[in-house]
Design an enzyme around this catalytic site. Sequence first.
Site, mmCIF file in Angstrom:
data_model
loop_
_atom_site.group_PDB
_atom_site.id
_atom_site.type_symbol
_atom_site.label_atom_id
_atom_site.label_comp_id
_atom_site.label_asym_id
_atom_site.label_seq_id
_atom_site.Cartn_x
_atom_site.Cartn_y
_atom_site.Cartn_z
ATOM 1 C CE LYS A 168 -4.074 -2.248 -0.003
ATOM 2 N NZ LYS A 168 -3.540 -3.472 -0.368
HETATM 3 C C1 PLP Z 1 -9.471 -3.207 -1.609
HETATM 4 C C2 PLP Z 1 -8.869 -4.043 -0.615
HETATM 5 N N1 PLP Z 1 -9.559 -4.392 0.302
HETATM 6 C C3 PLP Z 1 -9.033 -5.058 1.553
HETATM 7 C C4 PLP Z 1 -7.978 -5.341 1.713
HETATM 8 C C5 PLP Z 1 -7.411 -6.175 2.874
HETATM 9 O O1 PLP Z 1 -6.299 -5.464 3.388
HETATM 10 P P1 PLP Z 1 -5.093 -6.369 4.242
HETATM 11 O O2 PLP Z 1 -4.327 -7.175 3.394
HETATM 12 O O3 PLP Z 1 -4.469 -5.403 5.060
HETATM 13 O O4 PLP Z 1 -5.966 -7.467 5.201
HETATM 14 C C6 PLP Z 1 -7.083 -5.121 0.612
HETATM 15 C C7 PLP Z 1 -5.633 -5.375 0.608
HETATM 16 O O5 PLP Z 1 -5.032 -5.842 -0.422
HETATM 17 C C8 PLP Z 1 -7.614 -4.419 -0.523
HETATM 18 O O6 PLP Z 1 -6.572 -3.917 -1.603
#
Ligand code: PLP
Length: 372
Positions: free
Chosen positions: A184
């Site tokens: 990110k």
């Molecule tokens: C659109 C979206 N939603 C949710 C997530 C979930 O985040 P995390 O990987 O920190 O759990 C991500 C992460 O890749 C994402 O890109």
Amino acid sequence: MAQDFLPFTRPSIDEATIAGVVEVLRSGWITSGPKVKEFEAALSAYCGGRTVRSFNSGTATLEIGLRLAGVGPGDEVITTPLSWVATANVILEVGAKPVFADVDPVTRNIDLDLVEAAITPKTRALIPVDLAGLPVDRDRLYDIARRRNLRVIEDAAQAFGSSWKGRAIGSFGDFVSFSFHANKNITTTEGGALVLPDASLAAACEKLRLQGVVRTGEDGMEVDTLGGKFNLTDVAARIGIGQLPHLAEFTERRRQLARRYFERFDRDLGCELPVADFENSNWHMFQIVLPPAVKRADFIARMRAAGIGVGVHYPAIHLFALYRNRGFREGQFPHAERIGRSIATLPLFPAMADADVDRVCAASRTILREAI
Ligand SMILES: Cc1ncc(COP(=O)(O)O)c(C=O)c1O
């Protein structure tokens, strides 16, 4: 001379942050503590003073957002089929039913007309996703939510640093969920943050984050709610504290690189380019949709052979077996299906050189000219 491999993304972590992490490791307090509080205060300042709580992922934040919004069994939640699978999985996790609305083929974000059409008396909440950091139209989104009495859990996992009409994503709205996963725009290695619509939810949010525990006095402890194990560590929070001051410069550099892609990418290759938004988007990713004649797996393999990493974000969620087994099928969301089959994420990260963009464009031209 062989060039270094160019990944599709790479975090930029400065030496002061690395030294800060070492300090935390030496401090004797490495899990949730003062650095988590400091990071949350900095996030809250960024979000215009709203209450923010950190988590160990941007999946946990979505799940807790749904729980705090009172979403559970019997409820329907409308979301996009073109996202990381976490977006829909959390709906199943809280016992609710995911309802998909297809995406707009140009923005690749959920089509708000189709959202309106998908609302039923059981709909409780919407989870819009700002794919690649391009924000969903917040005016229309909240107009729908207000008129139809729906909660919103913004999946802004990819939109930290994006804005809507000059206001930072996270500084307004209902629940807003961010991810600080390694890919990110700012990272804590793994982690996330949930912006709350109301400061009075902070105590309930903290309970759901850590086993439902409430401590009082020197030795009091009570548990009246089933909570999870979702707390961020001080080690991770220290990375976030070091990343946050770079956000504006990271976003600016991403924008410059995206502009260069628009200048250099050969428009005659039949690829669909992203929306050229230089106001709102944080340019989390630069994604092209390949022409139908090109097999994405071949493109990825040939780009890798040329020393360039290409990502896949994302295949349509409803076509995964978990969702097909719940009755979803091919043909229901044709835009998401087509884009999900052919979308490719080209390298874009702040430490990239302009010449790297030129290299990606040149390799894409050679490979795609041969393929089409
Ligand atoms: C659109 C979206 N939603 C949710 C997530 C979930 O985040 P995390 O990987 O920190 O759990 C991500 C992460 O890749 C994402 O890109």
